[in-house]
Design a protein around this motif. Structure first.
Motif, PDB file in Angstrom:
ATOM      1  N   ASP A 131       0.848  -1.175   0.000  1.00 47.47           N
ATOM      2  CA  ASP A 131       0.000   0.000   0.000  1.00 47.47           C
ATOM      3  C   ASP A 131       0.897   1.243   0.000  1.00 47.47           C
ATOM      4  OD1 ASP A 131      -2.904   1.019   0.569  1.00 47.47           O
ATOM      5  OD2 ASP A 131      -1.582   2.163   1.909  1.00 47.47           O
ATOM      6  N   ALA A 132       0.403   2.327  -0.538  1.00 45.16           N
ATOM      7  CA  ALA A 132       1.198   3.554  -0.571  1.00 45.16           C
ATOM      8  C   ALA A 132       1.683   3.961   0.816  1.00 45.16           C
ATOM      9  CB  ALA A 132       0.391   4.684  -1.209  1.00 45.16           C
ATOM     10  N   SER A 133       0.892   3.631   1.823  1.00 43.15           N
ATOM     11  CA  SER A 133       1.254   4.009   3.199  1.00 43.15           C
ATOM     12  C   SER A 133       2.500   3.269   3.690  1.00 43.15           C
ATOM     13  CB  SER A 133       0.089   3.730   4.144  1.00 43.15           C
ATOM     14  OG  SER A 133      -0.191   2.340   4.156  1.00 43.15           O
ATOM     15  N   GLU A 134       2.892   2.231   2.984  1.00 41.72           N
ATOM     16  CA  GLU A 134       4.078   1.455   3.403  1.00 41.72           C
ATOM     17  C   GLU A 134       5.372   1.993   2.787  1.00 41.72           C
ATOM     18  OE1 GLU A 134       3.129  -3.013   3.973  1.00 41.72           O
ATOM     19  OE2 GLU A 134       1.691  -2.316   2.460  1.00 41.72           O
ATOM     20  N   ILE A 135       5.261   3.027   1.955  1.00 43.87           N
ATOM     21  CA  ILE A 135       6.453   3.665   1.368  1.00 43.87           C
ATOM     22  C   ILE A 135       6.874   4.823   2.275  1.00 43.87           C
ATOM     23  CG2 ILE A 135       7.371   4.947  -0.619  1.00 43.87           C
ATOM     24  CD1 ILE A 135       6.738   2.030  -1.275  1.00 43.87           C
ATOM     25  N   ASP A 136       8.116   4.859   2.689  1.00 44.78           N
ATOM     26  CA  ASP A 136       8.511   5.955   3.568  1.00 44.78           C
ATOM     27  C   ASP A 136       9.586   6.864   2.969  1.00 44.78           C
ATOM     28  OD1 ASP A 136       9.908   3.549   5.913  1.00 44.78           O
ATOM     29  OD2 ASP A 136      10.498   4.055   3.873  1.00 44.78           O
ATOM     30  N   PHE A 137       9.869   6.732   1.680  1.00 43.27           N
ATOM     31  CA  PHE A 137      10.750   7.696   1.025  1.00 43.27           C
ATOM     32  C   PHE A 137      10.513   7.626  -0.481  1.00 43.27           C
ATOM     33  CE2 PHE A 137      14.508   9.761  -0.597  1.00 43.27           C
ATOM     34  CZ  PHE A 137      14.758  10.749   0.350  1.00 43.27           C
ATOM     35  N   VAL A 138      10.573   8.801  -1.131  1.00 44.18           N
ATOM     36  CA  VAL A 138      10.438   8.874  -2.588  1.00 44.18           C
ATOM     37  C   VAL A 138      11.665   9.561  -3.160  1.00 44.18           C
ATOM     38  CG1 VAL A 138       9.100   9.740  -4.552  1.00 44.18           C
ATOM     39  CG2 VAL A 138       7.922   9.043  -2.450  1.00 44.18           C
ATOM     40  N   ASN A 139      12.363   8.902  -4.067  1.00 46.11           N
ATOM     41  CA  ASN A 139      13.432   9.556  -4.825  1.00 46.11           C
ATOM     42  C   ASN A 139      12.855   9.875  -6.197  1.00 46.11           C
ATOM     43  OD1 ASN A 139      16.174   8.717  -6.795  1.00 46.11           O
ATOM     44  ND2 ASN A 139      16.147  10.521  -5.511  1.00 46.11           N
ATOM     45  N   ALA A 140      12.634  11.167  -6.406  1.00 40.69           N
ATOM     46  CA  ALA A 140      11.987  11.606  -7.646  1.00 40.69           C
ATOM     47  C   ALA A 140      12.987  11.657  -8.795  1.00 40.69           C
ATOM     48  CB  ALA A 140      11.368  12.981  -7.435  1.00 40.69           C
ATOM     49  N   HIS A 141      12.442  11.584  -9.998  1.00 43.55           N
ATOM     50  CA  HIS A 141      13.279  11.769 -11.187  1.00 43.55           C
ATOM     51  C   HIS A 141      13.645  13.249 -11.317  1.00 43.55           C
ATOM     52  CE1 HIS A 141      14.799  11.128 -15.227  1.00 43.55           C
ATOM     53  NE2 HIS A 141      14.063  12.131 -15.664  1.00 43.55           N
ATOM     54  N   ALA A 142      12.699  14.129 -10.992  1.00 34.90           N
ATOM     55  CA  ALA A 142      12.801  15.596 -11.080  1.00 34.90           C
ATOM     56  C   ALA A 142      14.144  16.138 -11.546  1.00 34.90           C
ATOM     57  CB  ALA A 142      12.444  16.211  -9.722  1.00 34.90           C
ATOM     58  N   THR A 143      14.168  16.656 -12.767  1.00 36.37           N
ATOM     59  CA  THR A 143      15.412  17.083 -13.395  1.00 36.37           C
ATOM     60  C   THR A 143      15.642  18.583 -13.326  1.00 36.37           C
ATOM     61  OG1 THR A 143      14.296  17.354 -15.519  1.00 36.37           O
ATOM     62  CG2 THR A 143      15.272  15.193 -15.061  1.00 36.37           C
ATOM     63  N   GLY A 144      14.619  19.313 -12.935  1.00 32.46           N
ATOM     64  CA  GLY A 144      14.730  20.773 -12.920  1.00 32.46           C
ATOM     65  C   GLY A 144      14.000  21.449 -14.064  1.00 32.46           C
ATOM     66  N   THR A 145      13.202  20.677 -14.804  1.00 35.12           N
ATOM     67  CA  THR A 145      12.424  21.301 -15.877  1.00 35.12           C
ATOM     68  C   THR A 145      11.111  21.853 -15.304  1.00 35.12           C
ATOM     69  OG1 THR A 145      11.333  19.225 -16.479  1.00 35.12           O
ATOM     70  CG2 THR A 145      13.350  19.811 -17.678  1.00 35.12           C
ATOM     71  N   ILE A 146      10.603  22.868 -15.963  1.00 28.34           N
ATOM     72  CA  ILE A 146       9.424  23.555 -15.427  1.00 28.34           C
ATOM     73  C   ILE A 146       8.197  22.639 -15.427  1.00 28.34           C
ATOM     74  CG2 ILE A 146       7.818  25.465 -15.861  1.00 28.34           C
ATOM     75  CD1 ILE A 146      10.331  27.043 -16.850  1.00 28.34           C
ATOM     76  N   VAL A 147       7.952  21.995 -16.535  1.00 30.71           N
ATOM     77  CA  VAL A 147       6.743  21.167 -16.623  1.00 30.71           C
ATOM     78  C   VAL A 147       6.951  19.802 -15.957  1.00 30.71           C
ATOM     79  CG1 VAL A 147       5.106  20.063 -18.198  1.00 30.71           C
ATOM     80  CG2 VAL A 147       6.029  22.323 -18.747  1.00 30.71           C
TER      81      VAL A 147
END
Lengths: 84, 426
Positions: B295-311
């Protein structure tokens, strides 16, 4: 061009392109056993030496399998330059 | 090959990195935790008038003199980086011979093949000098050039395949390696992605107005995921490789286990070529959760791809918020090393595994003012001591190839009496 110049340019080309130890380049060094050149390496060596000496060796492809030592490469280039 | 009826547990026991900070996993994590940034003004680009970004994040010159001359001439940088990363991963996994088990599969890819070789070939073609082609420029333009160079160098005669899905390559290869081992197709695998920088890639992103071009005088501030002043990516290079095996194998070898891969999801954005939408990223993460039976509640950390682009950052932040709410610590590592493209997924995965091991997590660099469109998730800056047991790592690519991987800590390497705790025993 003298034989010494041919040897110098040939060796410099092989060291640059194949990262070889210059001390391993002796006339009696065999291209397959001592220098580790494969058949693919040999067709590239033809191009590298053509560019280094500004000569055409392609028509001599048929003779590549007769080249057994580094000394025979020096002789091959010397003969080609002399005939051109 | 036959499929096992009983699913097997898959763990990570070896890691290797070549990053813009240099060679080695420790080099990467120490620099990130110190808050360092590898992005610099690129002197080879600075005088160009055809791009607006003069920054890059390149691997420093490394010594490759130990690689045989007949091998190295077929290896462009992406293969050399992969060679060093695989070498470290194999040693790190405890194979003192320097070679992995004979039946180790290889999953490795890159965004493109070698630009330098392509350029040389095209020049000879346009100048009608194709009689001057050389074989190194053939082996370097193959899509699987890094894969075969690694296979030949480390005697990997088993299956060699690789996803070449641009920026999600590293995670997609890790995910498919995980599935293959889980299903019993292979017993071990080396997996990841590799990338070599070329200014052409920067120019293409520049054309899409997707490179950071407002911080040419302040490179350390240039890549700013989720920040209100973000303006694009910084192109980078490197390689990250992981060694995967079954839990039983790792226990029998008595080697360190960095984490257990418990879920993988992958899908494709089909409405936009240039970024993945919130809905497709949500679907991808949901697929990984479903695969992990978590379940989503069992995740305690997210490493995003987020590259720095606006969209792209906004779409990902909103997707994370809608699945995990604002209660799960989230970071992006692009501010430290730039965007290593095909290598980014596996390099960042390795960094997070080291953070989970040490309990010290680096926040998002240059996140000074969270953009309103990226709010609603739990950002942080600096270094936090966190007890993370299960994280999800996102990796998204141009063209829309998404991947999410879920990794769980084997509780304190809970190897008691030769057995490992069940993964829900926390």
């Amino acid at each position: 061009m003298t034989k010494e110049e041919i040897i110098k340019i040939t060796n410099e080309t092989l060291v640059e392109k194949f990262k070889l130890d210059p001390s391993s380049l002796k006339p009696e060094s065999t291209v397959a056993q001592d220098l580790g050149f494969s058949s693919i390496d040999m067709v590239d060596i033809v191009v590298y030496l053509e560019e280094a000496f500004n000569i055409e060796l392609k028509s001599k492809y048929d003779n590549l399998d007769k080249i057994k030592t580094l000394g025979s490469i020096y002789n091959y280039i010397e003969k080609t330059i002399r005939m051109s | 090959m036959s499929l096992n009826k009983e699913k097997r547990r898959v763990v990570i026991t070896g890691m290797g990195v070549v990053s813009p900070f240099g060679q080695g996993t420790d080099c990467l994590i120490n620099n990130i935790l110190a808050g360092n940034c590898s992005i610099k003004v690129d002197e080879e680009i600075r005088d160009r008038q055809d791009v607006s970004c003069f920054l890059s994040s390149k691997v420093p010159t490394l010594d490759y003199s130990d690689i045989a001359s007949q091998k190295i001439r077929f290896m462009s940088n992406m293969s050399l980086f992969a060679y060093r990363a695989v070498e470290e991963a194999i040693t790190n996994a405890g194979f003192v011979s320097g070679l992995p088990p004979e039946k180790t599969a290889l999953f490795l890819g890159s965004t493109t093949s070698s630009y330098i070789s392509w350029i040389d070939n095209v020049l000879k073609y346009t100048e009608r000098r194709m009689d001057k082609f050389t074989t190194d420029n053939l082996f370097n333009i193959m899509n699987h050039t890094a894969l075969v160079n690694v296979a030949h160098s480390f005697k990997l005669k088993w299956s060699g395949v690789g996803a070449n899905t641009a920026c999600s390559t590293g995670v997609i290869n890790t995910g498919y390696a995980y599935l293959a081992i889980k299903e019993g197709i292979f017993d071990n695998a080396l997996c990841g992605g590799t990338e070599e920088f070329h200014v052409i890639m920067l120019g293409l992103f520049n054309h899409m107005t997707a490179v950071s071009d407002k911080f040419n005088d302040d490179p350390n501030k240039s890549c700013r995921p989720f920040d209100a002043n973000r303006c694009g990516i910084v192109c980078a290079e490197g390689c990250g490789m992981l060694f995967l095996e079954t839990l039983d194998s790792a226990l029998s070898r008595n080697v360190k286990i960095y984490g257990e891969i418990v879920g993988f999801g992958t899908n494709t954005e089909i409405n936009n070529m240039s970024y993945s939408s919130k809905s497709s990223i949500k679907e991808c993460m949901s697929l990984a959760l479903e695969n992990a039976n978590l379940d989503a509640s069992e995740i305690d950390f997210v490493n995003a791809h987020a590259t720095g682009t606006i969209v792209g950052d906004a779409e990902e932040a909103q997707s994370i918020g809608e699945i995990f709410g604002d209660n799960v610590w989230t970071n992006s590592l692009k501010g430290y090393i730039g965007h290593t493209m095909a290598a980014s997924g596996s390099i960042e995965l390795i960094a997070i595994l080291k953070m989970m091991e040490n309990g010290k997590f680096a926040g998002t660099l240059n996140l000074e003012n969270v953009d309103a469109k990226c709010s609603g998730i739990k950002h942080f800056s600096g270094v936090k001591n966190l007890k993370v047991t299960t994280f999800i790592k996102n990796s998204l690519a141009l063209g829309g190839s998404n991947a999410s991987l879920i990794v769980r800590k084997i509780a304190g390497n809970n190897i008691l009496g030769g057995k490992c705790d069940e993964r829900r025993n926390y």
